[in-house]
Scaffold this motif. Structure first.
Motif, mmCIF file in Angstrom:
data_model
loop_
_atom_site.group_PDB
_atom_site.id
_atom_site.type_symbol
_atom_site.label_atom_id
_atom_site.label_comp_id
_atom_site.label_asym_id
_atom_site.label_seq_id
_atom_site.Cartn_x
_atom_site.Cartn_y
_atom_site.Cartn_z
ATOM 1 N N GLN A 188 -4.035 -8.326 -12.837
ATOM 2 C CA GLN A 188 -4.467 -7.864 -11.522
ATOM 3 C C GLN A 188 -3.283 -7.373 -10.705
ATOM 4 O O GLN A 188 -3.351 -6.328 -10.036
ATOM 5 N N MET A 189 -2.168 -8.104 -10.747
ATOM 6 C CA MET A 189 -0.990 -7.724 -9.987
ATOM 7 C C MET A 189 -0.386 -6.426 -10.509
ATOM 8 O O MET A 189 -0.038 -5.522 -9.744
ATOM 9 N N ILE A 190 -0.271 -6.303 -11.846
ATOM 10 C CA ILE A 190 0.300 -5.088 -12.435
ATOM 11 C C ILE A 190 -0.596 -3.885 -12.144
ATOM 12 O O ILE A 190 -0.118 -2.783 -11.861
ATOM 13 N N ALA A 191 -1.909 -4.080 -12.205
ATOM 14 C CA ALA A 191 -2.838 -2.993 -11.904
ATOM 15 C C ALA A 191 -2.658 -2.504 -10.473
ATOM 16 O O ALA A 191 -2.713 -1.294 -10.198
ATOM 17 N N HIS A 192 -2.436 -3.430 -9.560
ATOM 18 C CA HIS A 192 -2.217 -3.024 -8.170
ATOM 19 C C HIS A 192 -0.923 -2.232 -8.030
ATOM 20 O O HIS A 192 -0.887 -1.186 -7.359
ATOM 21 N N LEU A 193 0.145 -2.705 -8.655
ATOM 22 C CA LEU A 193 1.415 -1.975 -8.600
ATOM 23 C C LEU A 193 1.261 -0.590 -9.230
ATOM 24 O O LEU A 193 1.808 0.401 -8.732
ATOM 25 N N ALA A 194 0.511 -0.519 -10.325
ATOM 26 C CA ALA A 194 0.290 0.762 -10.993
ATOM 27 C C ALA A 194 -0.443 1.741 -10.085
ATOM 28 O O ALA A 194 -0.187 2.956 -10.123
ATOM 29 N N SER A 195 -1.334 1.244 -9.247
ATOM 30 C CA SER A 195 -2.082 2.118 -8.347
ATOM 31 C C SER A 195 -1.186 2.735 -7.279
ATOM 32 O O SER A 195 -1.537 3.755 -6.674
ATOM 33 N N SER A 206 0.844 -1.188 0.000
ATOM 34 C CA SER A 206 0.000 0.000 0.000
ATOM 35 C C SER A 206 0.877 1.235 0.000
ATOM 36 O O SER A 206 2.105 1.150 0.078
ATOM 37 N N GLY A 207 0.251 2.400 -0.080
ATOM 38 C CA GLY A 207 0.999 3.646 -0.079
ATOM 39 C C GLY A 207 1.156 4.211 -1.481
ATOM 40 O O GLY A 207 0.647 3.659 -2.461
ATOM 41 N N LYS A 208 1.887 5.314 -1.583
ATOM 42 C CA LYS A 208 2.157 5.962 -2.850
ATOM 43 C C LYS A 208 3.649 6.234 -2.978
ATOM 44 O O LYS A 208 4.296 6.660 -2.020
ATOM 45 N N TYR A 209 4.165 5.989 -4.174
ATOM 46 C CA TYR A 209 5.583 6.175 -4.452
ATOM 47 C C TYR A 209 5.731 6.849 -5.811
ATOM 48 O O TYR A 209 4.932 6.589 -6.716
ATOM 49 N N ASN A 210 6.749 7.664 -5.949
ATOM 50 C CA ASN A 210 7.001 8.237 -7.262
ATOM 51 C C ASN A 210 7.220 7.132 -8.283
ATOM 52 O O ASN A 210 6.676 7.162 -9.389
ATOM 53 N N THR A 211 8.030 6.129 -7.894
ATOM 54 C CA THR A 211 8.396 5.039 -8.806
ATOM 55 C C THR A 211 8.209 3.699 -8.125
ATOM 56 O O THR A 211 8.641 3.517 -6.977
#
Length: 228
Positions: free
Chosen positions: A145-152, A123-128
């Motif tokens: 599904q996994m890539i979409a989560h990482l993209a979020s 969870s959280g937000k990161y620049n990269t």
């Protein structure tokens, strides 16, 4: 085997037989020729990512999530360059090894944190957000599904590597399955590059840079995608 079973197998593997094998591969000690080849290939992928980020000239202070960090091969040099890094891995043993290597290399720093966590729990937000050599453990029906989560989690950029599904590599994979060995206990999934790009585009990202690492026993396609 369903996805849950895959995850359990991967976690148990990298906390047991796989941990000892990959700790040697990602280290600098003596290994056999196959392991040395894989070490070389993986390091080339890591070096490519580092060169991309360093070329941008804003690495210091950048927030980065290294998802599937292993023993810290990427997290540690990123932190050394001044980035604020959160590294996670499904294997508790890998995370403990990463912490030990970070302490030996960097001492006590406040810009590098490690945690034992699977990708879906991040969870959280990161620049990269960076995820190297992890998609090989995800079947196609779960990759999106996994890539979409990482993209979020990525405010600006997502960097992924994966084993590309081509005729040549599919044949190599088939040959390898005849020689499983005790240290190769997880399934290996190949992915079509077009499918990965489509998933990234569906999540609002476009490809900026790409690279390919190919040695005798290691092959990995690397994509950098940024928010449109």
């Amino acid at each position: 085997m369903n996805t849950i079973d895959d995850k359990i197998v991967v976690k148990e593997y990298f906390n047991a037989t796989g941990f000892d094998r990959w700790r040697r591969i990602y280290g600098d000690g003596e290994v056999n020729k196959v392991q040395l080849d894989i070490r070389t290939g993986h390091q080339q992928t890591v070096d490519t990512v580092l060169s991309w980020l360093e070329a941008d000239g804003n690495l210091s202070g950048l927030s980065i999530c290294d998802a599937g960090c292993g023993v810290g091969s990427l997290s540690i040099p990123l932190a050394k360059s001044g980035a604020k890094v959160f590294g996670s891995d499904i294997s508790e043993k890998m995370v403990e090894e990463a912490k030990d290597r970070a302490k030996e290399s960097l001492g006590n720093v406040d810009n590098l944190t490690f945690a034992a966590q699977d990708l879906e729990g991040l969870s959280g937000k990161y620049n990269t957000v960076i995820c190297l050599d992890v998609l090989i453990h995800y079947p196609q029906d779960k990759a999106a599904q996994m890539i979409a989560h990482l993209a979020s989690l990525a405010e600006s950029r997502l960097i992924l590597s994966f084993a590309p599904k081509t005729l040549c590599y599919s044949l190599l994979k088939k040959v390898g399955e005849f020689f499983p060995g005790p240290s190769k206990a997880t399934r290996a999934y190949l992915h079509r590059e077009a499918d990965i790009i489509k998933i990234l585009e569906d999540n609002g990202f476009s490809i900026q840079r790409n690279a390919m690492t190919s040695t005798r026993f290691y092959f990995s396609r690397l994509l950098e995608a940024t928010r449109q």
